[in-house]
Design an enzyme around this catalytic site. Structure first.
Site, short mmCIF file in Angstrom:
data_model
loop_
_atom_site.label_atom_id
_atom_site.label_comp_id
_atom_site.label_asym_id
_atom_site.label_seq_id
_atom_site.Cartn_x
_atom_site.Cartn_y
_atom_site.Cartn_z
N SER A 1 0.93 -1.15 -0.01
CA SER A 1 0.05 -0.09 -0.07
C SER A 1 0.79 1.16 -0.13
O SER A 1 1.90 1.51 0.84
CB SER A 1 -0.95 0.18 1.40
OG SER A 1 -1.65 1.26 1.27
N SER B 1 -0.51 4.02 0.74
CA SER B 1 -1.40 5.21 1.58
C SER B 1 -0.59 5.74 2.63
O SER B 1 -0.58 6.96 2.79
CB SER B 1 -2.63 4.37 2.10
OG SER B 1 -3.41 4.13 1.28
N LYS C 1 -13.63 -3.64 2.40
CA LYS C 1 -14.55 -2.44 1.99
C LYS C 1 -15.84 -2.51 2.31
O LYS C 1 -16.79 -1.53 2.59
CB LYS C 1 -14.29 -1.85 0.67
CG LYS C 1 -13.10 -1.23 0.38
CD LYS C 1 -12.97 -0.76 -1.14
CE LYS C 1 -11.37 -0.27 -1.37
NZ LYS C 1 -11.29 0.22 -2.72
N ASP D 1 -13.03 6.78 -3.26
CA ASP D 1 -12.85 6.50 -4.60
C ASP D 1 -13.73 7.06 -5.49
O ASP D 1 -13.09 7.19 -6.66
CB ASP D 1 -12.84 4.86 -4.74
CG ASP D 1 -11.85 4.25 -4.03
OD1 ASP D 1 -10.95 4.77 -3.62
OD2 ASP D 1 -12.22 2.83 -3.41
N ALA E 1 -15.53 -6.10 -14.35
CA ALA E 1 -16.84 -6.24 -13.64
C ALA E 1 -16.57 -6.50 -12.31
O ALA E 1 -17.44 -6.95 -11.82
CB ALA E 1 -17.74 -7.21 -14.40
N GLY E 2 -15.36 -6.16 -11.51
CA GLY E 2 -15.07 -6.30 -10.30
C GLY E 2 -15.39 -5.30 -9.27
O GLY E 2 -16.56 -4.55 -9.87
N ARG F 1 -16.36 -11.11 -18.91
CA ARG F 1 -16.11 -12.45 -19.39
C ARG F 1 -17.36 -13.50 -19.25
O ARG F 1 -16.84 -14.61 -19.73
CB ARG F 1 -14.70 -12.82 -18.72
CG ARG F 1 -13.59 -12.01 -18.81
CD ARG F 1 -12.27 -12.86 -18.26
NE ARG F 1 -11.06 -12.18 -18.48
CZ ARG F 1 -10.25 -12.19 -19.61
NH1 ARG F 1 -10.74 -12.90 -20.60
NH2 ARG F 1 -9.35 -11.60 -19.85
N TYR G 1 -1.43 0.94 -10.89
CA TYR G 1 -0.19 1.79 -10.82
C TYR G 1 1.12 1.07 -10.86
O TYR G 1 2.09 1.94 -10.54
CB TYR G 1 -0.36 2.94 -9.75
CG TYR G 1 -0.43 2.01 -8.06
CD1 TYR G 1 0.49 1.78 -7.54
CD2 TYR G 1 -1.71 1.88 -7.64
CE1 TYR G 1 0.53 1.08 -6.30
CE2 TYR G 1 -2.02 1.46 -6.35
CZ TYR G 1 -0.69 0.89 -5.83
OH TYR G 1 -0.93 0.45 -4.36
N GLY H 1 -3.39 4.57 -11.98
CA GLY H 1 -3.97 4.42 -10.81
C GLY H 1 -3.40 5.46 -9.71
O GLY H 1 -4.11 5.56 -8.72
#
Length: 275
Positions: free
Chosen positions: A17, A19, A68, A105, A129-130, A153, A217, A238
């Site tokens: 991360s 962050s 999340k 986000d 599609a996640g 997919r 990223y 990213g």
């Protein structure tokens, strides 16, 4: 109010991360010498115990996968933005001990595009599609006037994306991943897939494409992003998303009016260059 203030990012895995780099750069630029920001390896099973053990020195948390959604039952309130995608990436602890959840986000993605001059588009395409794709749709709900085509997919994933579209008020159409090169005619393409997934599509990028937002990223640039740039298109990565969503987190956790975007981006770029 405690003299020292704490914040951290939680997730699993978490060692990668950026962050801490971004938030610590913000604290340094803002002169917040008594603030600290750390990272903790926490999975879904360990999350309730971690949250229960936080004292009043804690100002906030950043959440990454797989937390999340798992954090939501542990909060007192979540924002409409977070509720729209059932995902919280930001927790702010108030002086009276309440835990407030938000999702930065989505506005971070919009802010990153706005910084590059993309305010409105007539249509868009999403690759994948996640979980990130649902946030992309929520962002597109704010800036896209027309249809969004999601390239997926499986029919199950197609159903999920259409469901998110209905929920978010976006006209989502779906197409097979094998037709993904057709996405490149859209004025805005958001690639939300894991590393390597779009590499084979790099050779299909047309001349003078629109804007590509590739949420990866590292490593950067991706083959798709490099090809896009070579053919004259605008590219966001990213790190753009990471920095803009972190700016909003810093503002919410510290109460400052404006987080130091430039200092945070510079710290993130230097950290990536060192890897």
């Amino acid at each position: 109010m405690p003299s020292t203030r704490r914040a951290a990012v939680l997730g699993s895995p978490i060692a990668h991360s950026l962050s801490p780099v971004l938030h610590r750069a913000a604290y340094a630029a803002l002169g917040l010498d008594t603030w600290s920001y750390d990272r903790f390896e926490v999975d879904e099973a360990g999350l309730p115990g971690f949250v229960a053990g936080m004292d009043d020195s804690w100002a906030g948390l950043s959440l990454t996968m797989p937390l999340k959604r798992a954090i939501i039952p542990l909060l007192d309130e979540i924002s409409d933005t977070a509720a729209s995608v059932e995902a919280v990436n930001t927790v702010v602890l108030t002086e009276d001990g309440r835990r407030l959840g938000d999702n930065t986000d989505i506005p971070g993605l919009v802010a990153a595009l706005r910084e590059r001059g993309v305010e409105k588009v007539d249509s868009a395409a999403v690759l994948g599609a996640g979980a990130t794709a649902s946030s992309a749709l929520a962002a597109l709900a704010r800036i896209c006037a027309g249809p969004v085509t999601a390239y997926v997919r499986s029919e199950a994933r197609a159903d999920e994306m259409r469901g998110w579209g209905e929920r978010l008020g976006v006209d989502v159409r779906t197409a097979a991943w094998t037709d993904a090169k057709r996405a490149f005619s859209a004025p805005l393409v958001i690639a939300t897939t894991p590393a390597g997934t779009t590499d084979a599509l790099a050779a299909e990028v047309p001349d003078a494409p629109g804007t590509l937002f590739d949420v990866l990223y590292h490593p950067w640039p991706t083959p798709l992003a490099a090809a896009w740039s070579e053919r004259g298109g605008a590219v966001l990565g990213g790190l753009d998303l990471l920095v803009h969503q972190a700016v909003l987190q810093v503002e919410q956790m510290t109460g400052v009016d404006r987080a130091p975007l430039a200092a945070m981006r510079d710290a993130g770029e230097r950290a990536l260059a060192a890897t």
